[in-house]
Scaffold this motif. Sequence first.
Motif, PDB file in Angstrom:
ATOM      1  N   ARG A 333      30.146   3.120 -22.313  1.00 25.17           N
ATOM      2  CA  ARG A 333      29.230   3.779 -23.238  1.00 25.17           C
ATOM      3  C   ARG A 333      28.693   5.099 -22.682  1.00 25.17           C
ATOM      4  NH1 ARG A 333      25.996  -0.671 -21.636  1.00 25.17           N
ATOM      5  NH2 ARG A 333      24.178  -0.096 -20.375  1.00 25.17           N
ATOM      6  N   ASP A 334      28.656   5.257 -21.321  1.00 24.25           N
ATOM      7  CA  ASP A 334      28.240   6.528 -20.728  1.00 24.25           C
ATOM      8  C   ASP A 334      29.281   7.614 -21.017  1.00 24.25           C
ATOM      9  OD1 ASP A 334      25.899   5.463 -19.660  1.00 24.25           O
ATOM     10  OD2 ASP A 334      26.948   4.760 -17.871  1.00 24.25           O
ATOM     11  N   ILE A 335      30.549   7.241 -20.859  1.00 21.78           N
ATOM     12  CA  ILE A 335      31.637   8.198 -21.138  1.00 21.78           C
ATOM     13  C   ILE A 335      31.622   8.571 -22.626  1.00 21.78           C
ATOM     14  CG2 ILE A 335      34.115   8.615 -21.019  1.00 21.78           C
ATOM     15  CD1 ILE A 335      32.776   8.251 -18.301  1.00 21.78           C
ATOM     16  N   MET A 336      31.464   7.541 -23.499  1.00 21.58           N
ATOM     17  CA  MET A 336      31.436   7.775 -24.934  1.00 21.58           C
ATOM     18  C   MET A 336      30.268   8.683 -25.318  1.00 21.58           C
ATOM     19  SD  MET A 336      32.912   6.859 -27.858  1.00 21.58           S
ATOM     20  CE  MET A 336      33.647   5.227 -27.655  1.00 21.58           C
ATOM     21  N   SER A 337      29.089   8.402 -24.794  1.00 17.92           N
ATOM     22  CA  SER A 337      27.910   9.193 -25.143  1.00 17.92           C
ATOM     23  C   SER A 337      28.058  10.634 -24.688  1.00 17.92           C
ATOM     24  CB  SER A 337      26.653   8.569 -24.539  1.00 17.92           C
ATOM     25  OG  SER A 337      26.705   8.619 -23.124  1.00 17.92           O
ATOM     26  N   GLN A 338      28.741  10.845 -23.526  1.00 18.81           N
ATOM     27  CA  GLN A 338      28.922  12.214 -23.031  1.00 18.81           C
ATOM     28  C   GLN A 338      29.684  13.065 -24.045  1.00 18.81           C
ATOM     29  OE1 GLN A 338      31.077  12.528 -19.329  1.00 18.81           O
ATOM     30  NE2 GLN A 338      31.532  14.704 -19.690  1.00 18.81           N
ATOM     31  N   PHE A 339      30.797  12.524 -24.566  1.00 19.97           N
ATOM     32  CA  PHE A 339      31.621  13.306 -25.494  1.00 19.97           C
ATOM     33  C   PHE A 339      30.980  13.388 -26.886  1.00 19.97           C
ATOM     34  CE2 PHE A 339      34.715  12.318 -22.214  1.00 19.97           C
ATOM     35  CZ  PHE A 339      35.333  13.549 -22.064  1.00 19.97           C
ATOM     36  N   LEU A 340      30.265  12.335 -27.279  1.00 22.00           N
ATOM     37  CA  LEU A 340      29.572  12.394 -28.566  1.00 22.00           C
ATOM     38  C   LEU A 340      28.457  13.434 -28.540  1.00 22.00           C
ATOM     39  CD1 LEU A 340      29.306   8.632 -29.629  1.00 22.00           C
ATOM     40  CD2 LEU A 340      30.688  10.410 -30.687  1.00 22.00           C
ATOM     41  N   VAL A 341      27.689  13.463 -27.466  1.00 23.65           N
ATOM     42  CA  VAL A 341      26.616  14.446 -27.348  1.00 23.65           C
ATOM     43  C   VAL A 341      27.177  15.854 -27.274  1.00 23.65           C
ATOM     44  CG1 VAL A 341      24.771  15.292 -25.845  1.00 23.65           C
ATOM     45  CG2 VAL A 341      24.944  12.857 -26.335  1.00 23.65           C
ATOM     46  N   GLU A 342      28.295  16.008 -26.572  1.00 23.60           N
ATOM     47  CA  GLU A 342      28.914  17.332 -26.478  1.00 23.60           C
ATOM     48  C   GLU A 342      29.367  17.834 -27.849  1.00 23.60           C
ATOM     49  OE1 GLU A 342      32.722  19.385 -24.207  1.00 23.60           O
ATOM     50  OE2 GLU A 342      31.683  17.714 -23.247  1.00 23.60           O
ATOM     51  N   SER A 343      30.008  16.946 -28.632  1.00 20.35           N
ATOM     52  CA  SER A 343      30.457  17.349 -29.974  1.00 20.35           C
ATOM     53  C   SER A 343      29.255  17.578 -30.899  1.00 20.35           C
ATOM     54  CB  SER A 343      31.382  16.291 -30.567  1.00 20.35           C
ATOM     55  OG  SER A 343      30.709  15.058 -30.689  1.00 20.35           O
ATOM     56  N   ALA A 344      28.217  16.732 -30.771  1.00 21.09           N
ATOM     57  CA  ALA A 344      27.019  16.907 -31.599  1.00 21.09           C
ATOM     58  C   ALA A 344      26.302  18.210 -31.261  1.00 21.09           C
ATOM     59  CB  ALA A 344      26.077  15.720 -31.418  1.00 21.09           C
ATOM     60  N   THR A 345      26.287  18.553 -29.973  1.00 20.42           N
ATOM     61  CA  THR A 345      25.651  19.800 -29.537  1.00 20.42           C
ATOM     62  C   THR A 345      26.392  21.004 -30.118  1.00 20.42           C
ATOM     63  OG1 THR A 345      24.946  18.745 -27.476  1.00 20.42           O
ATOM     64  CG2 THR A 345      24.903  21.150 -27.552  1.00 20.42           C
ATOM     65  N   LEU A 346      27.723  20.944 -30.079  1.00 19.21           N
ATOM     66  CA  LEU A 346      28.522  22.015 -30.677  1.00 19.21           C
ATOM     67  C   LEU A 346      28.229  22.134 -32.183  1.00 19.21           C
ATOM     68  CD1 LEU A 346      31.959  21.452 -28.922  1.00 19.21           C
ATOM     69  CD2 LEU A 346      30.619  23.550 -28.828  1.00 19.21           C
ATOM     70  N   SER A 347      28.177  21.008 -32.866  1.00 16.68           N
ATOM     71  CA  SER A 347      27.903  21.014 -34.306  1.00 16.68           C
ATOM     72  C   SER A 347      26.520  21.586 -34.589  1.00 16.68           C
ATOM     73  CB  SER A 347      27.994  19.591 -34.864  1.00 16.68           C
ATOM     74  OG  SER A 347      29.281  19.067 -34.680  1.00 16.68           O
ATOM     75  N   LEU A 348      25.528  21.166 -33.777  1.00 12.02           N
ATOM     76  CA  LEU A 348      24.164  21.641 -33.982  1.00 12.02           C
ATOM     77  C   LEU A 348      24.050  23.149 -33.788  1.00 12.02           C
ATOM     78  CD1 LEU A 348      21.210  20.946 -34.508  1.00 12.02           C
ATOM     79  CD2 LEU A 348      20.918  20.609 -32.049  1.00 12.02           C
ATOM     80  N   PHE A 349      24.670  23.663 -32.713  1.00 16.83           N
ATOM     81  CA  PHE A 349      24.652  25.109 -32.475  1.00 16.83           C
ATOM     82  C   PHE A 349      25.343  25.857 -33.615  1.00 16.83           C
ATOM     83  CE2 PHE A 349      24.104  25.206 -27.561  1.00 16.83           C
ATOM     84  CZ  PHE A 349      22.784  24.829 -27.744  1.00 16.83           C
ATOM     85  N   GLY A 350      26.479  25.314 -34.063  1.00 23.72           N
ATOM     86  CA  GLY A 350      27.188  25.946 -35.179  1.00 23.72           C
ATOM     87  C   GLY A 350      26.351  25.966 -36.437  1.00 23.72           C
ATOM     88  N   SER A 351      25.620  24.862 -36.696  1.00 20.20           N
ATOM     89  CA  SER A 351      24.768  24.779 -37.880  1.00 20.20           C
ATOM     90  C   SER A 351      23.617  25.780 -37.809  1.00 20.20           C
ATOM     91  CB  SER A 351      24.205  23.363 -38.031  1.00 20.20           C
ATOM     92  OG  SER A 351      25.254  22.442 -38.213  1.00 20.20           O
TER      93      SER A 351
END
Length: 382
Positions: A333-351
């Motif tokens: 779940r640590d590995i999963m959360s790392q990539f999910l947060v990274e993609s969410a951060t990219l989406s948030l910045f783009g938004s």
Amino acid sequence: MSVLDAIRLALTQIRVQKLKSFFTLLGVTIGVMFLIAVVSIVNGMSKYMEEDFAAKFLGVNTFTLRRFPDFNMGNVTDAMWKEWQRRPLITVEDAEAVRDALPPNTHWAIQDMTWGNPATSYRNGGPQSLVAAVSADYFLIKNLDVERGRVFTEQEEQVGAPVVVIGKETADTYFPNIDPLGREIRLEGLPFRVIGVLEKQGSTFGISLDRQVIGPFHSALKRVTKSRRGLYGVLVQGQTADINLDAQEAAREVMRRRHHLHPSEPDDFVMETSESALSGWQSIKQALVIGGIVLPAIGLVVGAIVIMNIMLVAVADRTREIGIRKALGAKRRDIMSQFLVESATLSLFGSILGIVLGFGLSILIRRISPLPSSVALWSVVV
């Protein structure tokens, strides 16, 4: 791993892999920007139609009795047009009968209009002006104020005084560098004395509201508008929406009686309000709003797919990093959360970037066009 650590790691990866992050941001940014911009344009068009167009041409709590609609955004067939042409004219007698039946707290005005070619001793020829022969309450109903001089009185209208109030552009055109008050302006060779100049009205749909000449209906001006062929309309305004509805019913009853219509027969006249004039626009507006949401939403879905694919590639490229972290005790779940947060951060910045650009595009549209473009906050939420 805490959420804050995951966000910090995501920001580090974005900074390290600038090109990949840029293209990831691009899809989301464009989708959000166009969603906000398109909705703001539709919002601006709606305000333009309802506040500028309807308010200036039709007025507030106002209806106009006419032979057939003057503003129609729907499909007018040949059969409809032929039926309208067979309708009886709206006459001065009709207008006076309606006036006598109106409830208290209403204003009434005859309106007859045409395009004319003014002339003065200072200029012959020029752009046409809208010539209106009206009764005195017209200025009150239309909320027209004068910049200089005054409007004509009810007594002047009744005796047919040869006086007119002109628009600002007409004044500037036919009385260049001269005060027009008290001077003569001619329409079809008939002389009229200018007693007032209206405040600047602007334009709507390319029609200048400052090119107009308004005079008493019972003056010689009605020869210019050719009122014997029927009136352009009868304006009625109630102080409130309820009074306006009562006035409409009273006018309908009078007109049906004067036109000898049976209960089963439809009206052979219209009472045009801003709502009826804009009924076609409302359906167009709904289609534009749906299109303004659906099309950018497709772009957002594409942007999401781009992010997904880039993150899948990132997982494959960082297999060694993932292996080292798992060897050091990181859980799945640590590995999963790392990539999910990274993609969410990219989406948030783009938004966020898309929202900023959407606001900027809306402001640009407002400055370079007549549309009062404004961002709808619900589009930001969407």
